[in-house]
Design an enzyme around this catalytic site. Structure first.
Site, short mmCIF file in Angstrom:
data_model
loop_
_atom_site.label_atom_id
_atom_site.label_comp_id
_atom_site.label_asym_id
_atom_site.label_seq_id
_atom_site.Cartn_x
_atom_site.Cartn_y
_atom_site.Cartn_z
N HIS A 123 -44.34 19.27 -6.75
CA HIS A 123 -44.76 18.79 -8.07
C HIS A 123 -43.83 19.26 -9.19
O HIS A 123 -43.91 18.74 -10.30
CB HIS A 123 -46.22 19.21 -8.36
CG HIS A 123 -46.42 20.67 -8.60
ND1 HIS A 123 -46.78 21.55 -7.61
CD2 HIS A 123 -46.33 21.41 -9.73
CE1 HIS A 123 -46.90 22.76 -8.11
NE2 HIS A 123 -46.63 22.71 -9.41
N ASP A 153 -46.88 20.47 -0.59
CA ASP A 153 -46.38 20.65 -1.96
C ASP A 153 -45.09 21.46 -1.97
O ASP A 153 -44.90 22.34 -2.80
CB ASP A 153 -47.44 21.31 -2.86
CG ASP A 153 -47.01 21.28 -4.33
OD1 ASP A 153 -46.38 20.30 -4.75
OD2 ASP A 153 -47.30 22.26 -5.05
N GLY A 230 -44.91 27.52 -15.34
CA GLY A 230 -43.50 27.86 -15.19
C GLY A 230 -43.24 28.73 -13.99
O GLY A 230 -42.13 28.79 -13.47
N ASN A 231 -44.28 29.43 -13.48
CA ASN A 231 -44.15 30.23 -12.26
C ASN A 231 -44.13 29.36 -11.01
O ASN A 231 -43.76 29.82 -9.93
CB ASN A 231 -45.31 31.21 -12.12
CG ASN A 231 -45.05 32.53 -12.82
OD1 ASN A 231 -45.72 32.87 -13.79
ND2 ASN A 231 -44.08 33.29 -12.32
N SER A 232 -44.56 28.13 -11.12
CA SER A 232 -44.69 27.26 -9.96
C SER A 232 -43.37 27.10 -9.24
O SER A 232 -42.34 26.79 -9.84
CB SER A 232 -45.20 25.89 -10.39
OG SER A 232 -45.62 25.16 -9.28
N LEU A 287 -53.28 17.95 15.85
CA LEU A 287 -54.20 18.24 16.94
C LEU A 287 -55.00 17.01 17.31
O LEU A 287 -55.28 16.77 18.48
CB LEU A 287 -55.14 19.39 16.56
CG LEU A 287 -56.03 19.94 17.67
CD1 LEU A 287 -55.19 20.47 18.82
CD2 LEU A 287 -56.94 21.03 17.13
N GLY A 288 -55.36 16.21 16.30
CA GLY A 288 -56.07 14.96 16.57
C GLY A 288 -57.56 15.14 16.75
O GLY A 288 -58.17 14.51 17.64
#
Length: 488
Positions: A123, A153, A230-232, A287-288
Site C-alpha cells: 500500500h 501487503d 510514515g512508519n509503514s 491447503l484447500g
C-alpha cells in the site's frame, strides 16, 4: 513494629545488591541478574538506521491523495494503516492532466541486498506513477517495482545502487512475548526515527480477511512500539539488529499511535521476497480447506478431548492438498511439519512458508486420536505448476477508441475496440478484430487504460479462476459474450 521495619529494610538492601533477602533454605533464594533486563538499544539502532529508507510516491492521477497514504487502501476497516487519514492535514489539490507528478504518499522501506533491492508495503507504492527513495545519507534514487503481493501487503522495489547496507534477517518464529524490539521508520516524514517496545503477541489475526471473503495472510507480530503514519514498510528488529518484521498496520481510530501496531513476520517476508525476485509473483501453496479456530464450545459439541487448541476443518475442496491428505470435516489440525498451530493465523503462516510442489506433513486429531500424514502442496488451480507474472501483452491485441461514426451506428457512448488480433488470450477465446468491448467483468470500459487496470486487478487477485468476461458488440450490430481465460 520496629523489627518488621528492620526486616523490610534488610530485604531492600539485599535486593539492591543483586540478591533478594532469603532464609537459609536454598529453595527461597532468588538471584536477580541484569543481563535479562538489558535495554541498551544503541547497537541495534546503529545496525538498522542505514538499512531503512524513506519512500516517496508521486502520481499524476486526478484523485485526492493522503500525503501519508497509498491510494486509500484499507483492508482492515477500523484498523488504519500507517497511511491513516490525519484529519487535521489538508488534502493536496487535484492536478490537471499531463501535469508533472506530485508527491502523494510517504512511507518506509528496508534494504535487503547491497545492490538495491528494498522491501516495503504494497500500500506504500500502490497506484504510484513514480517512486523516489531517500537513503539515510540523503542520497536519492528513483525506484522501479519488481513485484507486489496484495495478500501479504508486501512489495519489492529496486534502485540502481551498489555497496548499500542491507539488513540482517532474523527468525520471527523464535520471538518470545515480552521480548524487546525496535521499530525504525519515517513517521510524519522524520527520517530514521527509532522507537522501542515489546512483543505483545504473536500470530495475531485481525479477522478482516474472513469477513471480506478474500485471501489475506493475517499472522501479525503485535507490538507496543510507538508507530505513526510514515512508519509503514519500515523495520521491526530485535536487540541484535536483525529484521524480524515489516511494520504494516496500527490499531487506531485516529490514524496515529494508540497503543498497538502490527508487523508482518520475516517467515512470510523472506518467502514472498524470494518469489517476487525470482518469478515476479508469489508461488502460493494452498491447503484447500475451510477452517476455524477450535474453542471450548466447539470442542464440547464435537466431543473433542484430545486437544484444547488447533484448527478444525469445516470443509475440504476437491483437487487440493487437504483432499490428498484425506482430511475430513471435524478433523483438528494441530501441527504443520512438526510446528504446533493453535489458530487459523498460525496455520496460514506455516503453509505460506512453502511453495506448490513442496512436501508437507500435517498432524491432526480424528476421533480423539492423533494422526500424521504427508502430501504435496498444490496451488489454487490444484496443480504444482510455477505461476508466472502476468503481462498485459499476453492478451495479444491493441485497444482503440471506436470512431464517433461507429458509436453512432451502434448506439453506444462508451467502449474500446479490439485491433490487430494475434496469438494470445483474446484470439484463443474467439475474439475477432473490430469487436467493441463495452464491459469487462461487469465494469464499463472506455480506454486501453481501463482494460489494463481490470487485467491487473484480476492478476493481482486471489480468485482460483482468472477470467475476463467480455460483453460487447461487433460493427454489424451483433452482440457477443466471451470468457477469456488468464489462468494458464
Amino acid at each position: 513494629m520496629k523489627k518488621a521495619n528492620i526486616f523490610f529494610a534488610a530485604a531492600l538492601l539485599a535486593a539492591s545488591a543483586g540478591t533478594l533477602f532469603a532464609t537459609e533454605d536454598p529453595t527461597f533464594i532468588r538471584t536477580a541478574t541484569t543481563s535479562q533486563f538489558d535495554t541498551d538499544f544503541t547497537k541495534a539502532a546503529e545496525q538498522t538506521v542505514n538499512a531503512v529508507v524513506c519512500i516517496k510516491s508521486f502520481t499524476t492521477r486526478q484523485q485526492q491523495q493522503n500525503p501519508y497514504g497509498g491510494g486509500g487502501y484499507d483492508p482492515f476497516g477500523m484498523f488504519d494503516f500507517f497511511f491513516g487519514q490525519p484529519q487535521q492535514r489538508q488534502q493536496p489539490r487535484q492536478q490537471p492532466r499531463n501535469s508533472e507528478p506530485v508527491q502523494s504518499g510517504l512511507g518506509s522501506g528496508v534494504i535487503i541486498s547491497d545492490d538495491g533491492y528494498i522491501v516495503t508495503n504494497n500500500h506504500v507504492i500502490d497506484g504510484a506513477d513514480k517512486l523516489e527513495v531517500l537513503l539515510n545519507d540523503n542520497s536519492t534514487f528513483e525506484a522501479r517495482v519488481i513485484g507486489t503481493d496484495e495478500a501479504t501487503d508486501l512489495a519489492l522495489i529496486k534502485i540502481e545502487a551498489k555497496d548499500l547496507s542491507p539488513i540482517l534477517f532474523g527468525d520471527s518464529e523464535n520471538l518470545k512475548v515480552g521480548e524487546w524490539v525496535l521499530a525504525v521508520g519515517n513517521p510524519f516524514g522524520f527520517n530514521s526515527t527509532v522507537t522501542a517496545g515489546i512483543i505483545s503477541a504473536k500470530a495475531r489475526s485481525l479477522g478482516q480477511a474472513q469477513q471480506k471473503n478474500k485471501l489475506s495472510i493475517e499472522s501479525f507480530i503485535q507490538t507496543d512500539a510507538a508507530l505513526n503514519p510514515g512508519n509503514s514498510g519500515g523495520a521491526l528488529v530485535n536487540l541484535k539488529g536483525e529484521l524480524i518484521g515489516i511494520n504494516s498496520a496500527i490499531y487506531s481510530n485516529t490514524g496515529s499511535y494508540s497503543g498497538f501496531s502490527f508487523a508482518i513476520p520475516t517467515t512470510i517476508v523472506k518467502k514472498v521476497m524470494t518469489d517476487l525476485r525470482q518469478y515476479g509473483t508469489v508461488q502460493r501453496a494452498m491447503l484447500g480447506a475451510s477452517v476455524a479456530d477450535l474453542d471450548a464450545k466447539i470442542a464440547k459439541e464435537k466431543n473433542i478431548t484430545a486437544t484444547k487448541s488447533g484448527v478444525i476443518i469445516a470443509s475440504v475442496q476437491d483437487r487440493s492438498t487437504a483432499h490428498e491428505l484425506g482430511l475430513q470435516e471435524g478433523d483438528v489440525i494441530t501441527a504443520v511439519n512438526g510446528v504446533h498451530v493453535a489458530s487459523r493465523a498460525q496455520l496460514v503462516e506455516q503453509v505460506s512458508k512453502y511453495r506448490p510442489g513442496d512436501s508437507i506433513s500435517i498432524t491432526f486429531i480424528r476421533n480423539n486420536k492423533e494422526i500424521t500424514k504427508s502430501a504435496t502442496l498444490r496451488n489454487q488451480q490444484g496443480n504444482t505448476d510455477i505461476t508466472r507474472k502476468g503481462d498485459f501483452s499476453e492478451l495479444g491485441c491493441a485497444f482503440m477508441k471506436p470512431s464517433e461514426e461507429t458509436k453512432r451506428n451502434l448506439g453506444i457512448s462508451t467502449g474500446v475496440q479490439v485491433q490487430g488480433i494475434k496469438a494470445g488470450s483474446f484470439r484463443d477465446a474467439g475474439v475477432k478484430d473490430g469487436f467493441v468491448i463495452l464491459e469487462i467483468n461487469g465494469s464499463p470500459v472506455n480506454s486501453a487504460d481501463d482494460v489494463e487496470r481490470i487485467y491487473n486487478q484480476i492478476m493481482r487477485g486471489d480468485d482460483q479462476d482468472r477470467v475476463m468476461f467480455l460483453t460487447g458488440i461487433y460493427p454489424t450490430g451483433k452482440k457477443y459474450y466471451y470468457a477469456v481465460n488468464l489462468g494458464e
